[in-house]
Design a protein around this motif. Structure first.
Motif, PDB file in Angstrom:
ATOM      1  N   LEU A   8      83.150  52.193  26.093  1.00  0.00           N
ATOM      2  CA  LEU A   8      83.402  53.525  25.551  1.00  0.00           C
ATOM      3  C   LEU A   8      84.179  53.483  24.243  1.00  0.00           C
ATOM      4  N   GLY A   9      84.975  52.445  24.074  1.00  0.00           N
ATOM      5  CA  GLY A   9      85.861  52.360  22.924  1.00  0.00           C
ATOM      6  C   GLY A   9      87.266  52.792  23.302  1.00  0.00           C
ATOM      7  N   ALA A  10      88.247  52.049  22.820  1.00  0.00           N
ATOM      8  CA  ALA A  10      89.627  52.335  23.190  1.00  0.00           C
ATOM      9  C   ALA A  10      90.047  53.742  22.776  1.00  0.00           C
ATOM     10  N   GLY A  11      89.575  54.204  21.628  1.00  0.00           N
ATOM     11  CA  GLY A  11      89.937  55.539  21.172  1.00  0.00           C
ATOM     12  C   GLY A  11      89.436  56.621  22.106  1.00  0.00           C
ATOM     13  N   SER A  12      88.212  56.465  22.610  1.00  0.00           N
ATOM     14  CA  SER A  12      87.661  57.436  23.552  1.00  0.00           C
ATOM     15  C   SER A  12      88.447  57.436  24.863  1.00  0.00           C
ATOM     16  N   VAL A  13      88.778  56.240  25.359  1.00  0.00           N
ATOM     17  CA  VAL A  13      89.526  56.146  26.612  1.00  0.00           C
ATOM     18  C   VAL A  13      90.894  56.806  26.474  1.00  0.00           C
ATOM     19  N   ASP A  14      91.527  56.644  25.325  1.00  0.00           N
ATOM     20  CA  ASP A  14      92.841  57.259  25.094  1.00  0.00           C
ATOM     21  C   ASP A  14      92.773  58.778  25.213  1.00  0.00           C
ATOM     22  N   VAL A  15      91.653  59.382  24.786  1.00  0.00           N
ATOM     23  CA  VAL A  15      91.534  60.846  24.764  1.00  0.00           C
ATOM     24  C   VAL A  15      90.896  61.384  26.045  1.00  0.00           C
ATOM     25  N   TYR A  16      89.825  60.732  26.499  1.00  0.00           N
ATOM     26  CA  TYR A  16      89.011  61.286  27.579  1.00  0.00           C
ATOM     27  C   TYR A  16      89.124  60.519  28.894  1.00  0.00           C
ATOM     28  N   GLY A  17      89.909  59.460  28.914  1.00  0.00           N
ATOM     29  CA  GLY A  17      89.996  58.649  30.114  1.00  0.00           C
ATOM     30  C   GLY A  17      88.813  57.707  30.219  1.00  0.00           C
ATOM     31  N   GLU A  18      88.712  57.021  31.333  1.00  0.00           N
ATOM     32  CA  GLU A  18      87.673  56.007  31.527  1.00  0.00           C
ATOM     33  C   GLU A  18      86.379  56.639  32.034  1.00  0.00           C
ATOM     34  N   ARG A  19      85.879  57.591  31.278  1.00  0.00           N
ATOM     35  CA  ARG A  19      84.684  58.356  31.634  1.00  0.00           C
ATOM     36  C   ARG A  19      83.928  58.678  30.372  1.00  0.00           C
ATOM     37  N   LEU A  20      82.597  58.747  30.464  1.00  0.00           N
ATOM     38  CA  LEU A  20      81.800  59.209  29.344  1.00  0.00           C
ATOM     39  C   LEU A  20      82.051  60.705  29.211  1.00  0.00           C
ATOM     40  N   PRO A  21      82.571  61.177  28.085  1.00  0.00           N
ATOM     41  CA  PRO A  21      83.029  62.572  28.021  1.00  0.00           C
ATOM     42  C   PRO A  21      81.931  63.605  27.881  1.00  0.00           C
ATOM     43  N   PHE A  22      80.688  63.185  27.681  1.00  0.00           N
ATOM     44  CA  PHE A  22      79.612  64.159  27.498  1.00  0.00           C
ATOM     45  C   PHE A  22      78.454  63.875  28.455  1.00  0.00           C
ATOM     46  N   LEU A  23      77.659  64.901  28.685  1.00  0.00           N
ATOM     47  CA  LEU A  23      76.433  64.795  29.465  1.00  0.00           C
ATOM     48  C   LEU A  23      75.300  65.363  28.623  1.00  0.00           C
ATOM     49  N   LEU A  24      74.236  64.598  28.472  1.00  0.00           N
ATOM     50  CA  LEU A  24      73.056  65.008  27.715  1.00  0.00           C
ATOM     51  C   LEU A  24      71.970  65.436  28.699  1.00  0.00           C
ATOM     52  N   LYS A  25      71.233  66.489  28.358  1.00  0.00           N
ATOM     53  CA  LYS A  25      70.181  67.000  29.249  1.00  0.00           C
ATOM     54  C   LYS A  25      68.972  67.440  28.429  1.00  0.00           C
ATOM     55  N   ILE A  26      67.821  67.427  29.074  1.00  0.00           N
ATOM     56  CA  ILE A  26      66.711  68.278  28.648  1.00  0.00           C
ATOM     57  C   ILE A  26      66.693  69.423  29.640  1.00  0.00           C
ATOM     58  N   LEU A  27      66.738  70.647  29.130  1.00  0.00           N
ATOM     59  CA  LEU A  27      66.772  71.842  29.973  1.00  0.00           C
ATOM     60  C   LEU A  27      65.488  72.621  29.786  1.00  0.00           C
ATOM     61  N   SER A  28      64.863  73.003  30.889  1.00  0.00           N
ATOM     62  CA  SER A  28      63.590  73.720  30.845  1.00  0.00           C
ATOM     63  C   SER A  28      63.642  74.872  31.844  1.00  0.00           C
ATOM     64  N   ALA A  29      63.847  76.085  31.329  1.00  0.00           N
ATOM     65  CA  ALA A  29      64.073  77.252  32.180  1.00  0.00           C
ATOM     66  C   ALA A  29      62.860  78.169  32.207  1.00  0.00           C
TER      67      ALA A  29
END
Length: 407
Positions: free
Chosen positions: A64-85
């Protein structure tokens, strides 16, 4: 680079065609509402011998990168989707980070299980969102100006039966400015609380109002302000799918937008919204915190919704791409880059990135490693890997954490 396998979510509101067409599969009639690409615990993407969530957890600072972990913790901070309603999603709003932290702690202290259907806060994170339309995409987003809402209700009152007029009069009274401080916010809150708080009366009323044979009005009519279509058309659409739901009248108070292919809409905390139909790429902060207000069979907590919603008529935030094709949401949790044609083009990224192809074909090269992406294919590139370059034509989306604006 790690090639990903992703899960299609079959929520009832999903279209049976949009996502299968991107994936090159024959539609089988099953709703295909969302394709999830990321490390969200609800449906993490598959990678190697495990899933992306677990794979990141093995070495989060590197991947994730140390900078990301410092801000968002040990998690991927985003979720990507294709949405079809195919039909509307629930009317909803999301909390700010502070509200999420406080709400989570409060429900924990009260002993509410995290997976309880009536729990409002399932984690401590906010959930800003951004939707990028792949075709015509309809949405409700934020409140319309008070005069436009009043004109809509007055139009309905004029055509309604005498028996229904007292409910409409009460609605108009709630929408009447009192001349005090935060006038607009007070009126919008009062009207929303009235309709949802007396759902047993206003739900059936919505069905009867939708059935009224009203003459059409032009785009310059006062009731059309803040709506891309006649508000009566919106009411008919949502009541057809959610009969007896008082949230359909809340829909009349919200701005009706139509995004064209290539346009984006960003949503911050507190914005009451609902997607009505269409196909798009969505990116959001990775959170499950949703406060609902209608068009749903799920839990509604009106008091908590009131505490989260921003009651104003501010114009929705249409997010324009910068020179690199990058669009940003209201926070730095994510950024989304669209690439239609490239010849060894370096992507815009901050930390880890996910690349998703929705049409055509692209070659992705990171150092000495390369991979091919066709419709529906995706790949995760860790923060420690060389900056990817892409070549190809079609539609390629790059999801990453927030990026500085170009100089």
């Amino acid at each position: 680079m790690q090639k990903l396998t992703n899960t299609v979510r079959d929520y009832a509101w999903g279209s049976p065609t949009g996502i299968p067409e991107i994936l090159g599969r024959e539609p089988d009639g099953t709703p295909a509402a969302e394709l999830w690409i990321g490390a969200h615990p609800g449906a993490p993407s598959g990678v190697e011998d495990t899933d992306l969530r677990e794979w990141i957890a093995r070495d989060p600072h590197t991947r994730l990168g140390a900078g990301s972990v410092d801000v968002y913790g040990e998690r991927l901070p985003f979720l990507l989707k294709i949405l079809s309603a195919r039909t509307a999603l629930s009317i909803q709003a999301h909390p700010s980070r502070g509200q999420a932290q406080a709400g989570y702690a409060r429900e924990d202290a009260a002993g509410v299980p995290v997976d309880a259907p009536h729990r409002n806060y399932r984690d401590t994170w906010h959930k800003p969102e951004l939707i990028h339309a792949l075709g015509d995409f309809d949405a409700l987003c934020g409140f319309r100006p008070l005069p436009a809402i009043r004109a809509t209700v007055e139009r309905l009152r004029a055509a309604a039966s005498p028996a229904d007029r007292p409910l409409l009069e009460a609605w108009l009274t709630a929408l009447t400015p009192s001349g005090g401080q935060d006038d607009e916010a007070v009126a919008l809150r009062a009207a929303t609380d009235l309709v949802l708080g007396r759902a047993a009366e206003y739900g059936p009323l919505a069905d009867r109002l939708a059935a009224l044979d009203l003459p059409g009005v032009g785009a310059d009519h006062p009731c059309r302000q803040g709506s891309a279509v006649d508000p009566q058309d919106t009411l008919r659409e949502v009541t057809a799918d959610f009969p007896g739901d008082a949230g359909t009248l809340v829909a009349l108070m919200l701005r009706r937008l139509r995004l064209r292919a290539g346009e984006s809409l960003a949503l911050d905390a507190g914005v009451l919204h609902a997607y009505l139909g269409g196909l798009g790429v969505e990116i959001m902060a990775s959170s499950d915190n949703v406060l609902r207000g209608g068009l749903t069979s799920k839990h509604i907590d009106l008091a908590e919704l009131d505490a989260v919603v921003v009651y104003d008529s501010v114009e929705p935030q249409r997010a324009a791409p910068d020179a690199r094709g990058v669009v940003r949401g209201a926070t730095d949790d994510f950024a989304l880059q669209r690439i239609d044609s490239a010849a060894d083009l370096p992507i815009a990224r901050s930390g880890a990135a996910i690349l998703l192809c929705t049409a055509g074909g692209f070659t992705v090269r990171s150092g000495e490693e390369s991979t091919e992406l066709a419709g529906g294919d995706s790949v995760f590139v860790g923060a420690d890997e060389p900056l990817p370059h892409v070549t190809g034509t079609g539609q390629l989306f790059v999801a990453t954490t927030g990026l500085p604006a170009p100089a």
